[in-house]
Design an enzyme around this catalytic site. Sequence first.
Site, short mmCIF file in Angstrom:
data_model
loop_
_atom_site.label_atom_id
_atom_site.label_comp_id
_atom_site.label_asym_id
_atom_site.label_seq_id
_atom_site.Cartn_x
_atom_site.Cartn_y
_atom_site.Cartn_z
N GLY A 14 42.38 42.38 54.09
CA GLY A 14 42.54 43.98 54.73
C GLY A 14 43.60 44.59 54.49
O GLY A 14 43.78 45.79 54.16
N ALA A 15 44.86 43.82 54.57
CA ALA A 15 46.10 44.68 54.26
C ALA A 15 46.10 45.12 53.12
O ALA A 15 46.81 45.99 52.80
CB ALA A 15 47.14 43.70 54.96
N THR A 45 32.82 42.28 40.57
CA THR A 45 34.21 42.06 39.86
C THR A 45 34.13 40.64 39.00
O THR A 45 34.06 39.71 39.52
CB THR A 45 35.32 42.34 40.81
OG1 THR A 45 35.13 41.33 41.83
CG2 THR A 45 35.27 43.69 41.22
N LEU A 46 34.70 40.67 37.75
CA LEU A 46 34.56 39.71 36.99
C LEU A 46 35.91 39.23 36.45
O LEU A 46 36.03 38.67 35.28
CB LEU A 46 33.51 39.74 35.81
CG LEU A 46 32.18 40.28 36.29
CD1 LEU A 46 31.03 40.66 35.22
CD2 LEU A 46 31.52 38.92 37.02
N ARG A 50 37.36 39.82 32.61
CA ARG A 50 36.30 40.36 31.91
C ARG A 50 35.84 41.88 32.27
O ARG A 50 35.31 42.62 31.86
CB ARG A 50 35.10 39.71 32.23
CG ARG A 50 34.03 39.64 31.02
CD ARG A 50 33.03 38.64 31.46
NE ARG A 50 31.96 39.37 31.26
CZ ARG A 50 30.46 38.60 31.72
NH1 ARG A 50 30.70 37.48 32.07
NH2 ARG A 50 29.75 39.32 31.59
N ASP A 63 41.26 42.65 46.03
CA ASP A 63 41.62 43.72 46.96
C ASP A 63 42.11 44.79 46.42
O ASP A 63 41.96 46.07 47.10
CB ASP A 63 42.50 43.12 47.76
CG ASP A 63 42.15 41.71 48.57
OD1 ASP A 63 41.07 41.54 48.61
OD2 ASP A 63 43.21 40.95 48.70
N SER A 72 51.88 44.05 44.93
CA SER A 72 51.44 44.14 43.69
C SER A 72 50.71 45.54 43.27
O SER A 72 50.04 45.80 42.25
CB SER A 72 50.87 43.02 42.86
OG SER A 72 49.68 42.67 43.39
O1 RIB Z 1 42.65 38.17 48.63
C1 RIB Z 1 44.10 37.75 48.44
C2 RIB Z 1 44.40 37.56 49.94
O2 RIB Z 1 43.54 36.30 50.18
C3 RIB Z 1 45.77 37.05 50.07
O3 RIB Z 1 46.77 37.87 50.14
C4 RIB Z 1 45.77 35.92 51.19
O4 RIB Z 1 46.33 36.23 52.44
C5 RIB Z 1 44.14 35.71 51.49
O5 RIB Z 1 43.63 36.31 52.51
#
Ligand code: RIB
Length: 304
Positions: free
Chosen positions: A41-42, A220-221, A224, A252, A291
């Site tokens: 989420g963050a 999402t791949l 690729r 994410d 990142s």
């Molecule tokens: O998707 C990556 C995240 O998955 C990481 O930051 C970790 O905290 C887990 O939740």
Amino acid sequence: MSRVIVAGSINVDLVATADRFPRAGETVPGRTFAQYPGGKGANQAIAAARAGATTAMVAAVGDDDHGRQMRTYLSASGVDCTGVRTHPTLPTGIALITVSAGENSIVVVPGANGSLAASDLDDLAFAPGDVLVTQLEIPITTVAAALQRAQRHGAITVLNAAPMLAEVQSLLAHAHVLIVNETELSALTQTQIDQDAASHLVAQAADALRQRGLPTIIATLGARGAIVVGESTWFELPGRDVAVVDATGAGDCFVGTFAAALTTGGTIKAAAQFANVAASICVQRPGAGPSMPTREEIEAAFRG
Ligand code: RIB
């Protein structure tokens, strides 16, 4: 102005790099250790805010140093943390991550994330055009309440079915866009989809899922790229040829920047293209939260 609202997890990531992953019962030497802001989420909220969207988060942290560090980091990244609750006894979520050759394996201890309740969404005001983003590192009943509340108020709902939980099946009809990786798509469709699967087979599996009541599925791949499947159409977004340092958080990044692009009224295709480029920047850097690229970085990569 439309907002991205993320209902989701906050973790602190404890990351070791190693030449290979340990097998069960085995100890391997590590190369480096670092602590990063994380949690699906963050990460998604940070990605959306850095990509230029007005972004708010509903989440829970512990009354501890990790919780305070994450609040400070999220706020500094431009995320409104008014909806982030502090649990009096549970610790902030932790992810133990091993990274080897750019790939990762993760164990998450949810802590306060597991306490985020549907009632924590009571103050959430959605406007038509807002984009709700949620994933599965918080209780599924809270995910369901977030999707239903957003839908009732005319917001666009983006569900990232990660990490995979069988119970998510009942929520699919409440999402406008479902974003999954190949493992999650396989589990949801009971098919064998891996990173090498032919594109038309990925699209076929996604389309079968789409017929359970969702307008759009994005698979999402990894390196690729991604495949986007909508009503009577699908297209592929090729991955960009980059040197992968750490893929943690790349999914994410895709989700958060995709949501940010939707708030500007862009099409699904334009938003997915933007997100695909953003994810290719994310994988070139270590850690998850830090990142996530800025809008300027994504636009520069598009041009270049
Ligand atoms: O998707 C990556 C995240 O998955 C990481 O930051 C970790 O905290 C887990 O939740």
